[in-house]
Design an enzyme around this catalytic site. Structure first.
Site, PDB file in Angstrom:
ATOM      1  CG  HIS A   7      -0.348   0.037   2.537  1.00  0.00           C
ATOM      2  ND1 HIS A   7      -0.105  -1.110   3.246  1.00  0.00           N
ATOM      3  CD2 HIS A   7       0.084   1.055   3.329  1.00  0.00           C
ATOM      4  CE1 HIS A   7       0.449  -0.805   4.417  1.00  0.00           C
ATOM      5  NE2 HIS A   7       0.579   0.506   4.493  1.00  0.00           N
ATOM      6  CG  HIS A  79       3.914   4.460   5.528  1.00  0.00           C
ATOM      7  ND1 HIS A  79       3.045   5.044   6.414  1.00  0.00           N
ATOM      8  CD2 HIS A  79       3.401   3.228   5.281  1.00  0.00           C
ATOM      9  CE1 HIS A  79       2.066   4.195   6.703  1.00  0.00           C
ATOM     10  NE2 HIS A  79       2.249   3.089   6.016  1.00  0.00           N
ATOM     11  CD  GLU A 130       3.253  -0.537   7.258  1.00  0.00           C
ATOM     12  OE1 GLU A 130       2.699   0.216   6.418  1.00  0.00           O
ATOM     13  OE2 GLU A 130       2.657  -1.038   8.218  1.00  0.00           O
TER      14      GLU A 130
HETATM   15 CO    CO Z   1       1.070   1.349   6.290  1.00  0.00          CO
END
Ligand code: CO
Length: 134
Positions: A7, A79, A130
């Site tokens: 994502h 992020h 991440e």
């Molecule tokens: Co995230």
């Protein structure tokens, strides 16, 4: 080592307005807001055919999103999340190569119920990364 883009997370100052923008203007299905107190965020998930977008809004005064929005008042990409098969092996390999892992260095359970870690943006071309074990 890294796999698919899981994502892209976008910090937004107004969650309802951002949800309406994606739903009405960009024409995608937008989920309901979910509070994630462990991460200090309220999240809205948006499923795209090839990845997800997460709209992030601060939850609480200690939210990590507060500082970001102070610097980026109209919001921005916060992020990106890459998938890994084994988050501990990935972490150890990255640490051995000098990359900094944020927090305690131990994976937390992320918004999708899976272990996640964050890598220092200064070690990755200015991008907070991440890692999520899938
Ligand atoms: Co995230």
């Amino acid at each position: 080592m890294i796999g698919r883009l899981n994502h892209v997370a976008i910090a937004v100052p107004d969650l309802d307005a951002a949800a309406a923008l994606y739903r009405d203007t960009l024409g995608v299905k937008v989920g309901a807001p979910q509070e994630e107190p462990d991460h200090g965020v309220t999240v809205i998930f948006i499923e795209l055919p090839n990845t997800k977008i997460e709209l992030l809004h601060p939850l609480g005064e200690d939210s990590p999103i507060n500082g970001f929005l102070a610097k980026n008042p109209s919001g921005g990409i916060h992020h990106i999340c890459y998938e890994v098969d084994d988050i501990i092996a990935a972490r150890d390999k990255l640490k051995a190569s000098g990359a900094r892992v944020l927090g305690t260095g131990e994976p937390k359970i992320g918004a999708h119920g899976k272990p996640v870690l964050f890598l220092h943006p200064k070690d990755f071309t200015g991008t907070l990364i991440e890692l999520e074990q899938v």
